[in-house]
Design an enzyme around this catalytic site. Structure first.
Site, PDB file in Angstrom:
ATOM      1  N   ASP A  56      -8.891  21.104  -4.676  1.00 51.11           N
ATOM      2  CA  ASP A  56      -8.479  19.864  -4.657  1.00 51.11           C
ATOM      3  C   ASP A  56      -8.046  19.570  -6.228  1.00 51.11           C
ATOM      4  O   ASP A  56      -9.035  19.340  -6.933  1.00 51.11           O
ATOM      5  CB  ASP A  56      -9.093  18.675  -4.172  1.00 51.11           C
ATOM      6  CG  ASP A  56      -8.328  17.299  -4.283  1.00 51.11           C
ATOM      7  OD1 ASP A  56      -7.772  16.900  -5.190  1.00 51.11           O
ATOM      8  OD2 ASP A  56      -7.894  16.851  -3.116  1.00 51.11           O
ATOM      9  N   ASP A 107      -9.201  16.101  -7.568  1.00 50.45           N
ATOM     10  CA  ASP A 107     -10.660  15.956  -7.830  1.00 50.45           C
ATOM     11  C   ASP A 107     -11.186  16.700  -9.077  1.00 50.45           C
ATOM     12  O   ASP A 107     -11.830  16.417  -9.768  1.00 50.45           O
ATOM     13  CB  ASP A 107     -11.086  16.594  -6.677  1.00 50.45           C
ATOM     14  CG  ASP A 107     -11.424  15.455  -5.597  1.00 50.45           C
ATOM     15  OD1 ASP A 107     -10.944  14.368  -5.752  1.00 50.45           O
ATOM     16  OD2 ASP A 107     -11.601  16.139  -4.321  1.00 50.45           O
ATOM     17  N   THR A 143      -3.139  13.297  10.275  1.00 49.91           N
ATOM     18  CA  THR A 143      -1.891  13.622  10.421  1.00 49.91           C
ATOM     19  C   THR A 143      -1.098  14.634   9.465  1.00 49.91           C
ATOM     20  O   THR A 143      -0.182  15.219   9.639  1.00 49.91           O
ATOM     21  CB  THR A 143      -0.754  12.540  10.758  1.00 49.91           C
ATOM     22  OG1 THR A 143      -0.670  11.754   9.427  1.00 49.91           O
ATOM     23  CG2 THR A 143      -1.210  11.595  11.924  1.00 49.91           C
ATOM     24  N   ARG A 197      -1.943  11.398   1.469  1.00 51.09           N
ATOM     25  CA  ARG A 197      -1.908  12.534   2.840  1.00 51.09           C
ATOM     26  C   ARG A 197      -2.673  11.767   3.718  1.00 51.09           C
ATOM     27  O   ARG A 197      -3.967  11.714   3.468  1.00 51.09           O
ATOM     28  CB  ARG A 197      -2.149  13.824   2.381  1.00 51.09           C
ATOM     29  CG  ARG A 197      -2.092  14.667   3.639  1.00 51.09           C
ATOM     30  CD  ARG A 197      -2.021  16.171   3.004  1.00 51.09           C
ATOM     31  NE  ARG A 197      -3.266  16.671   2.492  1.00 51.09           N
ATOM     32  CZ  ARG A 197      -3.809  17.797   2.361  1.00 51.09           C
ATOM     33  NH1 ARG A 197      -2.666  18.696   2.504  1.00 51.09           N
ATOM     34  NH2 ARG A 197      -4.852  18.137   1.964  1.00 51.09           N
TER      35      ARG A 197
END
Length: 210
Positions: A201, A204, A109, A105
């Site tokens: 996340d 992670d 944006t 990602r």
């Protein structure tokens, strides 16, 4: 909520998801819980898999009984976090084929950028289950489905641990024909594209990175 979203609310699934949300959960326990939860979710996701009759010899007689053709099923993991779900699902359907799609990602944006794509051959004969822990902005999932559709498989499902109204809306606007299987529909996205309350996340937390 649209009928194309399947909320897997089995008590064992919900219990393990709650333990995973805890910020104090270690990398090891997070990974183990994800594996167990994915295995449980696989039962629901494969509920409508086609079956065929084969002849089998029991200790007492010969009979006909049903089997699935696992080789016709393809689990597609969105790298890198999808691998955590993939392992649990393969423990239930070890004969399934596996594809990988690498997407990251763009932090500015929030759009998905592809860097890797590897699928089994003869995809037009196969049922595809795309796996990724989070359906947040939906950009990665939408891009993955678009790429898979180019190979014209028999069917596509999308499986995630968590999603939110924004992710569901984005996915169904782009691909209304693709059902979503999830363990929870959380409240919303924050300004960084993370699900709230979420679990942080997933990549992670699976790999112990930041």
């Amino acid at each position: 909520m649209t009928s194309n979203v399947h909320l897997i609310d089995h008590p064992l699934v919900q219990h393990k998801l709650t333990l995973m949300r805890n910020k104090e959960a270690s990398t090891n326990s997070f990974r183990r819980l994800l594996n167990e939860l994915s295995t449980l979710m696989a039962y629901e996701v494969t509920r409508d898999m086609p079956m065929q009759e084969v002849e089998v010899e029991t200790p007492l007689e010969t009979t006909k009984a049903k089997v699935i053709d696992g080789k016709k099923l393809v689990f597609v993991s969105i790298l890198r976090a999808g691998g955590g779900i993939l392992d649990g699902m393969l423990s239930v359907v070890p004969g399934a084929r596996v594809g990988h799609i690498g997407l990251y990602r763009d932090p500015k944006t929030l759009t998905a950028v592809e860097y890797y794509f590897k699928m089994p051959h003869s995809m037009h004969d196969r049922d595809v289950v795309i796996v990724d822990p989070m359906l947040a902005t939906g950009n990665s999932a939408i891009a993955a489905v678009e790429r898979i559709k180019e190979l014209a498989p028999k069917s596509i499902k999308f499986v995630c641990l968590l999603t939110c109204p924004e992710g569901i809306r984005a996915m169904h606007t782009a691909h209304p024909d693709v059902p979503i299987y999830t363990a929870a529909i959380d409240r919303q996205l924050n300004e960084h594209g993370y699900i709230l309350p979420g679990l942080g996340d997933a990549g992670d937390r699976i790999f112990g990175t930041k």
